[in-house]
Design a protein around this motif. Structure first.
Motif, PDB file in Angstrom:
ATOM      1  N   GLY A  37       0.808  -1.208   0.000  1.00  0.00           N
ATOM      2  CA  GLY A  37       0.000   0.000   0.000  1.00  0.00           C
ATOM      3  C   GLY A  37       0.840   1.255   0.000  1.00  0.00           C
ATOM      4  O   GLY A  37       2.068   1.213  -0.093  1.00  0.00           O
ATOM      5  N   LEU A  38       0.161   2.371   0.110  1.00  0.00           N
ATOM      6  CA  LEU A  38       0.815   3.669   0.113  1.00  0.00           C
ATOM      7  C   LEU A  38       1.673   3.829   1.365  1.00  0.00           C
ATOM      8  O   LEU A  38       1.351   3.286   2.423  1.00  0.00           O
ATOM      9  CB  LEU A  38      -0.222   4.790   0.049  1.00  0.00           C
ATOM     10  CG  LEU A  38      -1.136   4.793  -1.177  1.00  0.00           C
ATOM     11  CD1 LEU A  38      -2.210   5.861  -1.028  1.00  0.00           C
ATOM     12  CD2 LEU A  38      -0.318   5.022  -2.431  1.00  0.00           C
ATOM     13  N   VAL A  43      -0.739   1.015   9.474  1.00  0.00           N
ATOM     14  CA  VAL A  43      -0.674  -0.431   9.694  1.00  0.00           C
ATOM     15  C   VAL A  43      -0.415  -0.685  11.178  1.00  0.00           C
ATOM     16  O   VAL A  43       0.099   0.187  11.884  1.00  0.00           O
ATOM     17  CB  VAL A  43       0.430  -1.095   8.836  1.00  0.00           C
ATOM     18  CG1 VAL A  43       0.129  -0.964   7.358  1.00  0.00           C
ATOM     19  CG2 VAL A  43       1.792  -0.529   9.156  1.00  0.00           C
ATOM     20  N   PHE A  44      -0.750  -1.869  11.617  1.00  0.00           N
ATOM     21  CA  PHE A  44      -0.480  -2.260  13.000  1.00  0.00           C
ATOM     22  C   PHE A  44       0.717  -3.193  13.030  1.00  0.00           C
ATOM     23  O   PHE A  44       0.821  -4.116  12.232  1.00  0.00           O
ATOM     24  CB  PHE A  44      -1.694  -2.953  13.624  1.00  0.00           C
ATOM     25  CG  PHE A  44      -2.801  -2.009  13.944  1.00  0.00           C
ATOM     26  CD1 PHE A  44      -2.808  -1.322  15.147  1.00  0.00           C
ATOM     27  CD2 PHE A  44      -3.815  -1.791  13.035  1.00  0.00           C
ATOM     28  CE1 PHE A  44      -3.819  -0.429  15.442  1.00  0.00           C
ATOM     29  CE2 PHE A  44      -4.843  -0.913  13.318  1.00  0.00           C
ATOM     30  CZ  PHE A  44      -4.840  -0.227  14.531  1.00  0.00           C
ATOM     31  N   VAL A  54       1.407   2.488  13.123  1.00  0.00           N
ATOM     32  CA  VAL A  54       2.415   3.352  12.502  1.00  0.00           C
ATOM     33  C   VAL A  54       2.098   3.473  11.022  1.00  0.00           C
ATOM     34  O   VAL A  54       1.296   2.715  10.483  1.00  0.00           O
ATOM     35  CB  VAL A  54       3.853   2.802  12.688  1.00  0.00           C
ATOM     36  CG1 VAL A  54       4.251   2.734  14.152  1.00  0.00           C
ATOM     37  CG2 VAL A  54       3.998   1.431  12.046  1.00  0.00           C
ATOM     38  N   SER A  55       2.743   4.409  10.348  1.00  0.00           N
ATOM     39  CA  SER A  55       2.606   4.475   8.894  1.00  0.00           C
ATOM     40  C   SER A  55       3.433   3.349   8.292  1.00  0.00           C
ATOM     41  O   SER A  55       4.439   2.919   8.872  1.00  0.00           O
ATOM     42  CB  SER A  55       3.049   5.832   8.365  1.00  0.00           C
ATOM     43  OG  SER A  55       4.420   6.025   8.614  1.00  0.00           O
ATOM     44  N   LYS A  56       3.015   2.869   7.140  1.00  0.00           N
ATOM     45  CA  LYS A  56       3.725   1.769   6.495  1.00  0.00           C
ATOM     46  C   LYS A  56       5.193   2.114   6.270  1.00  0.00           C
ATOM     47  O   LYS A  56       6.073   1.281   6.463  1.00  0.00           O
ATOM     48  CB  LYS A  56       3.064   1.395   5.172  1.00  0.00           C
ATOM     49  CG  LYS A  56       3.706   0.164   4.507  1.00  0.00           C
ATOM     50  CD  LYS A  56       3.106  -0.147   3.181  1.00  0.00           C
ATOM     51  CE  LYS A  56       3.606   0.675   2.055  1.00  0.00           C
ATOM     52  NZ  LYS A  56       4.966   0.648   1.647  1.00  0.00           N
ATOM     53  N   ALA A  60       9.209  -0.690   9.276  1.00  0.00           N
ATOM     54  CA  ALA A  60      10.504  -1.373   9.404  1.00  0.00           C
ATOM     55  C   ALA A  60      11.387  -0.666  10.428  1.00  0.00           C
ATOM     56  O   ALA A  60      12.040  -1.321  11.249  1.00  0.00           O
ATOM     57  CB  ALA A  60      11.198  -1.466   8.051  1.00  0.00           C
ATOM     58  N   ARG A  61      11.398   0.657  10.391  1.00  0.00           N
ATOM     59  CA  ARG A  61      12.201   1.404  11.363  1.00  0.00           C
ATOM     60  C   ARG A  61      11.698   1.147  12.782  1.00  0.00           C
ATOM     61  O   ARG A  61      12.486   0.942  13.707  1.00  0.00           O
ATOM     62  CB  ARG A  61      12.179   2.903  11.056  1.00  0.00           C
ATOM     63  CG  ARG A  61      13.111   3.683  11.975  1.00  0.00           C
ATOM     64  CD  ARG A  61      13.100   5.145  11.686  1.00  0.00           C
ATOM     65  NE  ARG A  61      11.845   5.685  12.224  1.00  0.00           N
ATOM     66  CZ  ARG A  61      11.356   6.853  11.903  1.00  0.00           C
ATOM     67  NH1 ARG A  61      11.961   7.622  11.020  1.00  0.00           N
ATOM     68  NH2 ARG A  61      10.233   7.279  12.439  1.00  0.00           N
ATOM     69  N   HIS A  62      10.382   1.145  12.964  1.00  0.00           N
ATOM     70  CA  HIS A  62       9.800   0.862  14.278  1.00  0.00           C
ATOM     71  C   HIS A  62      10.248  -0.510  14.782  1.00  0.00           C
ATOM     72  O   HIS A  62      10.670  -0.652  15.934  1.00  0.00           O
ATOM     73  CB  HIS A  62       8.264   0.920  14.190  1.00  0.00           C
ATOM     74  CG  HIS A  62       7.583   0.275  15.344  1.00  0.00           C
ATOM     75  ND1 HIS A  62       7.463   0.883  16.582  1.00  0.00           N
ATOM     76  CD2 HIS A  62       6.982  -0.939  15.463  1.00  0.00           C
ATOM     77  CE1 HIS A  62       6.823   0.062  17.412  1.00  0.00           C
ATOM     78  NE2 HIS A  62       6.515  -1.041  16.753  1.00  0.00           N
TER      79      HIS A  62
END
Length: 95
Positions: A37-38, A43-44, A54-56, A60-62
């Motif tokens: 997605g954008l 996303v959870f 968090v945003s998609k 990965a950073r999270h």
């Protein structure tokens, strides 16, 4: 190598368990767990039942910072939990 602890939606008692290299985390999330997605899509995080939204583009950073404890070291010896902070430090200090 890292072990994936993304929980399967079908059974909250099981996690993915795949092994992957850190630089392949985004690819693993996309190909194995269907994170598409954008970039601004919300996303959870299902890593060990985290459930943080968090945003998609930041997922990965999270995961790296919060769950995998990835750190980034400068040649001066300072340690940073975020790569963008290390990059800013290097730019400011001209390392």
């Amino acid at each position: 190598m890292f072990q994936c602890f993304w929980q399967w939606l079908q059974c909250h008692q099981l996690h993915c368990n795949d092994l992957f290299y850190g630089y392949n985390l985004s690819r693993h999330l996309r190909e194995t767990h269907g994170i598409h997605g954008l970039d601004d899509a919300r996303v959870f995080c299902l890593w060990r039942s985290c459930n943080t939204e968090v945003s998609k583009k930041n997922l990965a950073r999270h995961i790296e910072e919060t769950h995998m404890n990835v750190v980034h070291a400068c040649v001066c010896g300072k340690i940073f939990t975020r790569k963008d902070t290390l990059d800013r430090h290097r730019r400011d200090k001209q390392h």
